[in-house]
Design a protein around this motif. Structure first.
Motif, short mmCIF file in Angstrom:
data_model
loop_
_atom_site.label_atom_id
_atom_site.label_comp_id
_atom_site.label_asym_id
_atom_site.label_seq_id
_atom_site.Cartn_x
_atom_site.Cartn_y
_atom_site.Cartn_z
N ARG A 1 -46.74 144.82 4.76
CA ARG A 1 -46.28 143.94 5.82
C ARG A 1 -46.62 142.50 5.46
NH1 ARG A 1 -50.78 142.48 8.90
NH2 ARG A 1 -52.54 143.87 8.65
N ASP A 2 -46.05 141.59 6.23
CA ASP A 2 -46.46 140.19 6.08
C ASP A 2 -46.67 139.62 7.47
OD1 ASP A 2 -43.24 138.57 5.30
OD2 ASP A 2 -43.93 139.71 7.03
N ILE A 42 -42.49 145.22 6.37
CA ILE A 42 -41.37 145.03 5.44
C ILE A 42 -40.93 146.42 5.05
CG2 ILE A 42 -40.59 144.00 3.29
CD1 ILE A 42 -42.96 142.12 3.44
N SER A 57 -38.49 147.40 3.01
CA SER A 57 -37.89 147.65 1.69
C SER A 57 -38.98 148.01 0.70
CB SER A 57 -37.13 146.41 1.22
OG SER A 57 -37.93 145.25 1.34
N ARG A 65 -38.83 140.18 0.85
CA ARG A 65 -37.66 139.98 1.72
C ARG A 65 -36.53 139.26 1.01
NH1 ARG A 65 -39.19 141.29 7.03
NH2 ARG A 65 -41.39 141.07 7.46
N TYR A 66 -36.84 138.55 -0.08
CA TYR A 66 -35.80 137.81 -0.81
C TYR A 66 -36.15 137.88 -2.29
CZ TYR A 66 -39.55 134.55 0.31
OH TYR A 66 -40.78 134.00 0.52
N SER A 70 -44.03 134.08 -2.02
CA SER A 70 -43.96 135.12 -1.01
C SER A 70 -45.38 135.60 -0.74
CB SER A 70 -43.09 136.26 -1.55
OG SER A 70 -43.15 137.37 -0.73
#
Lengths: 111, 524
Positions: free
Chosen positions: B353-354, B359, B361, B378-379, B387
């Protein structure tokens, strides 16, 4: 000589990579300690018992709490005996305390 | 007298019969500036050098009393440097692998002891810019014939080389058997350099490949004289924009060859620059804080806070998602979008998680020998993008905590970052020991900084002792086990349930007290 040194370089890096790939698994105890026959430390109570123990101890504790409050409600000031109250309270608190500890452990809060 | 300490017995004996071949080398050494390319001032040719060596031997025997006097004079000046000059390297070969973001250098040295005393150490030297990016130095001594080589690991320690010019840093390798005079041995050294490839151009657009500079020296920097040396540089692709030439230089496909160079004096250095394409992911974890919480009730809880960045050429212009997804081979070739974390087997309760939240994925694959967590931020990460996220998981206690025969318990865990292929700039590992633990100490194969802290967690009264280990420049080679020893009296485990029992009993006792106390106002 060129091919030999290339192979030597590859062997060295392969050896180190093999050591590193081996380590993310449960690392084996260090050789000195293995020679000393180190034994793994386990929990005092088997982990699979935690939910069962939590349920039983809490239910027993709540039963004793119920008996404590029934005693308080049904006795008058004259017939009340302090030692009986305190022992019932102590027993109930013991079971409730341990039961809540096992409840915390069973739900993943490893205190 | 730093210049004078360069002079060894050999150089002075050469000066006595006034042979001109080595005088120029001595002059350059005296000036202390090893950055000057030694190509012009190298001794003439092999024949005159062998003559010089033979004359040196003869002069040694002839001028023995004078030699003794000079030796005594020199030993008064600087004792340590005389040991450094008694070794010479017959053959040195260096292979530099630039395929990933970490430069892996493999050095093979054939060392000969030309002095009178047995040599127990071999010194290595690194220029100061390389020394601060040095992540790991490993060495081993090879013995035996070609097919039946046995390797003995050598201990490497940083040391001060007192007469090193321009701040070169030294490392000492302690040999298992001291090298007797006239004997040769082969030593293999592996070292890794982080952040040694500088992206140039520093900013690229989404469709450009990533080109980087690698700066090094064509001559191997060493405190000893090297008779013959070669350097090979391996690039990840055949696209090499330019490279400096220090003759003889050759390039064949993905390999650059500098050398062979004959008979170079100590501390010779010739800077070279290689400009090549490197599209491998430059995944840099700028800061990683790993917390390992030990609970004697059966669980090891690990929480890792990551600050991940792309350490390559920065992205300039806009990021076009359409280009990125429609033409993946031409767009964003130097970016990366997923990372693999290798975790121990029997891992449970894994979360990724962040600060925003979970998250999703990510994929966890477990088997009986390892677990692999593949995470996708996420990207996708392009140059200069960052990140931050948190990965946490739990492990069974019996795989990692052991009791040694002297009664101390120890945690056997791996140091280093579980994300493969990443370089960590600063790693902080906190080992949280249970309440009531005493005398914590760590046994780690490489140097780290240690200090103690206290953490207040569930059901704590006095707090849990935390052993904090910090290290800079961590590469995947640091993923090796280390141990933390501590003493713990098992009776302290009862402290937690007794705290709960006493709280509940306090409630019951207050109930009893309330029912017994009479606070009414009435007669009698």
């Amino acid at each position: 000589q060129l091919r030999l040194s290339v192979n030597a370089a590859r062997d060295f890096t392969l050896r180190i990579q093999r050591q590193n790939r081996a380590s993310p698994h449960s690392p084996s105890p260090p050789p000195a300690a293995a020679a000393m026959a180190s034994k793994p430390v386990t929990a005092p109570v088997p982990i699979t018992w935690y939910p069962t123990l939590a349920v039983f101890m809490l239910s027993i504790g709540l039963l004793i709490t119920a008996s404590f409050f029934i005693y308080e409600a049904t006795s008058s000031r004259k017939t009340r005996s302090l030692p009986k109250e305190l022992t019932t309270g102590a027993l109930a608190s013991f079971f409730l305390g341990f039961g809540s500890l096992f409840l915390l452990l069973a739900s993943g809060v490893y205190v | 007298f730093p210049p004078v300490s360069f002079l060894s017995l050999h150089h002075l004996c050469l000066l006595l019969p006034s042979l001109p071949t080595d005088a120029t080398a001595v002059r350059v050494l005296l000036s202390g500036d090893f950055k000057v390319s030694q190509a012009e001032t190298r001794p003439g040719n092999d024949a005159s050098d062998q003559l010089g060596a033979a004359a040196m031997e003869a002069s040694l025997r002839a001028h023995r009393p004078a030699a003794l006097l000079i030796f005594a004079f020199l030993s008064l000046l600087s004792v340590s440097s005389s040991a450094a000059q008694e070794i010479q390297i017959l053959n040195a070969e260096r292979r530099i692998d630039l395929s990933s973001q970490v430069a892996i250098v493999f050095l093979t040295l054939k060392v000969e002891n030309t002095g009178k005393a047995a040599a127990s150490d071999v010194l290595l030297a690194f220029p100061p810019t390389e020394a601060e990016h040095l992540a790991e130095v490993k060495a081993q001594a090879a013995s035996g014939k070609k097919r039946k080589k046995t390797y003995a690991h050598l201990i490497v320690e940083p040391t001060d080389v007192p007469d090193a010019p321009n701040g070169a840093k030294g490392f000492r390798l302690a040999l298992h058997n001291p090298l007797s005079p006239g004997e040769t041995t082969t030593i293999e050294v592996l070292y890794m350099l982080t952040h040694s490839m500088e992206p140039f151009p520093a900013e690229i657009s989404q469709s450009d490949p990533q080109l980087v500079y690698y700066r090094d020296s064509a001559y191997i920097l060493s405190p000893y004289r090297i008779k013959q040396q070669t350097t090979f540089i391996k690039t990840p692709s055949t696209n090499v924009q330019s490279f400096s030439r220090v003759e003889p230089t050759n390039r064949a496909g993905m390999e650059l060859k500098y050398g062979p160079y004959e008979d170079l004096p100590a501390y010779s250095y010739s800077p070279v620059l290689v400009h090549f394409e490197n599209n491998n992911p430059f995944a840099v974890v700028e800061e990683l804080v790993r917390e390992v919480e030990i609970s004697h009730w059966g669980n090891l809880q690990i929480t890792e806070h990551y600050t991940l960045a792309h350490g390559g050429a920065k992205l300039k212009g806009v990021f076009s998602r359409v280009d990125y997804q429609s033409r993946p081979s031409a767009s964003g070739v130097s970016s990366f979008k997923n990372l693999l974390a290798r975790l121990p087997p029997r891992v449970h309760s894994v979360y990724y998680r962040d600060e925003i939240g979970n998250i999703s994925s990510s994929r966890l694959r477990t088997d009986s020998r390892k677990s692999e967590l593949e995470i996708e931020p996420r990207y996708p990460l392009f140059g200069g993008w960052k990140s931050t996220f948190i990965i946490g998981y739990g492990l069974p206690l019996e795989d990692f905590l052991f009791e040694s025969t002297d009664g101390k318990r120890y945690l056997n865990f791996t140091f280093g970052c579980p994300l493969s292929g990443t370089v960590v700039d600063k790693l902080t590992l906190k080992v949280v020991l249970p309440e009531g633990s005493k005398d914590p100490s760590a046994v780690i194969p490489f140097p780290v900084e240690e200090h103690m802290e206290t953490k207040y967690s569930y059901l704590d009264v006095v707090g849990r002792p935390v052993l904090v280990l910090e290290k800079k420049n961590v590469v995947p080679e640091h993923n090796i086990p280390f141990q933390v020893y501590y003493t713990f009296n098992p009776i302290f485990m009862l402290a937690e349930p007794l705290m709960l029992v006493s709280t509940v009993f306090f409630l019951f006792a207050s109930c009893v007290a309330y029912l017994h106390i009479d606070i009414s106002i009435r007669k009698g």
